[in-house]
Scaffold this motif. Structure first.
Motif, PDB file in Angstrom:
ATOM      1  N   LYS A 263      -1.562   4.361  -0.054  1.00 52.18           N
ATOM      2  CA  LYS A 263      -2.071   4.935   1.185  1.00 52.18           C
ATOM      3  C   LYS A 263      -1.016   5.800   1.874  1.00 52.18           C
ATOM      4  O   LYS A 263      -1.329   6.545   2.795  1.00 52.18           O
ATOM      5  CB  LYS A 263      -2.518   3.825   2.132  1.00 52.18           C
ATOM      6  CG  LYS A 263      -3.717   3.054   1.614  1.00 52.18           C
ATOM      7  CD  LYS A 263      -4.116   1.964   2.568  1.00 52.18           C
ATOM      8  CE  LYS A 263      -5.307   1.191   2.014  1.00 52.18           C
ATOM      9  NZ  LYS A 263      -5.615   0.017   2.834  1.00 52.18           N
TER      10      LYS A 263
ATOM     11  N   ASP B 176       0.808  -1.218   0.000  1.00 47.99           N
ATOM     12  CA  ASP B 176       0.000   0.000   0.000  1.00 47.99           C
ATOM     13  C   ASP B 176       0.843   1.270   0.000  1.00 47.99           C
ATOM     14  O   ASP B 176       0.320   2.372   0.104  1.00 47.99           O
ATOM     15  CB  ASP B 176      -0.911   0.030   1.233  1.00 47.99           C
ATOM     16  CG  ASP B 176      -1.967  -1.056   1.193  1.00 47.99           C
ATOM     17  OD1 ASP B 176      -2.440  -1.396   0.093  1.00 47.99           O
ATOM     18  OD2 ASP B 176      -2.317  -1.571   2.276  1.00 47.99           O
TER      19      ASP B 176
ATOM     20  N   ARG C 287      -1.399   9.354   3.221  1.00 46.21           N
ATOM     21  CA  ARG C 287      -2.061  10.151   2.185  1.00 46.21           C
ATOM     22  C   ARG C 287      -2.699  11.424   2.753  1.00 46.21           C
ATOM     23  O   ARG C 287      -2.743  12.448   2.078  1.00 46.21           O
ATOM     24  CB  ARG C 287      -3.104   9.290   1.458  1.00 46.21           C
ATOM     25  CG  ARG C 287      -3.540   9.848   0.133  1.00 46.21           C
ATOM     26  CD  ARG C 287      -4.435   8.855  -0.638  1.00 46.21           C
ATOM     27  NE  ARG C 287      -4.568   9.305  -2.004  1.00 46.21           N
ATOM     28  CZ  ARG C 287      -4.003   8.728  -3.067  1.00 46.21           C
ATOM     29  NH1 ARG C 287      -3.297   7.639  -2.920  1.00 46.21           N
ATOM     30  NH2 ARG C 287      -4.166   9.229  -4.265  1.00 46.21           N
TER      31      ARG C 287
END
Length: 187
Positions: A97, A5, A140
């Motif tokens: 992410k 991620d 993020r």
């Protein structure tokens, strides 16, 4: 956080003016300084890999060999924040992410340190409790704030609340001048 991620970022577009030459291409232990982080991170399954380089960088094809998407920074004199902005813009087109930001002039960062930092929502390296520093993980939710940074400050102002993972002085050494290539690890 799962490494799949995370977008790994290598900032490699600095001017290297204190070094007096292209420091990232200088050999160190059989590999150019700027490729050590690519080599070290190679066994970690990051979802995305971006290297921000000067357009004429001799390392561009080598980053590609390591699976990086190379983004040209045609304006390196704008500072580290500009490189970071380019990385964020590229990562915004992914499902990442978080960004794990590394510097190409820090060839001694270990795989273990990268894995520790990648495991938390906001994490930065630290030595003897000193200020947080790269490598650093930005979720993020921090990206918009990073886009407001200018010059060489990078994301420093966003790190006050970051968790810190202790790293050795040797791991966090960077190469700024030729003497840094031979400086003892504990200096």
């Amino acid at each position: 956080m799962d490494c799949a991620d995370i977008a790994l970022i290598v900032l490699a577009a600095g001017l290297g003016s204190r070094f007096g030459a292209d420091k990232l291409s200088v050999p160190l232990d059989g590999l150019p300084v700027g490729l050590h982080i690519a080599h070290t991170s190679n066994s970690i399954d990051f979802g995305w890999r971006f290297a921000i380089c000067s357009p004429a960088s001799s390392l561009t094809p080598r980053y590609v060999e390591y699976g990086f998407t190379v983004i040209d920074n045609a304006n390196p004199e704008a500072g580290q924040a500009h490189s970071l902005h380019l990385a964020i813009r590229a990562a915004e087109d992914t499902d990442a992410k978080a960004l794990l930001v590394t510097l190409a002039d820090m060839p001694f960062v270990t795989e273990g340190l990268l894995r520790k930092i990648a495991a938390f929502p906001t994490m930065a390296a630290s030595y003897n409790g000193r200020n947080a520093m790269p490598p650093v993980l930005f979720p993020r939710t921090h990206w918009a704030g990073l886009l407001n940074m200018q010059g060489d400050a990078g994301g420093r102002s966003l790190l006050h609340a970051a968790q810190k993972v202790e790293a050795s002085a040797a791991e966090l050494r960077d190469i700024d001048v030729p003497d840094d290539l031979v400086r003892p690890a504990d200096a």
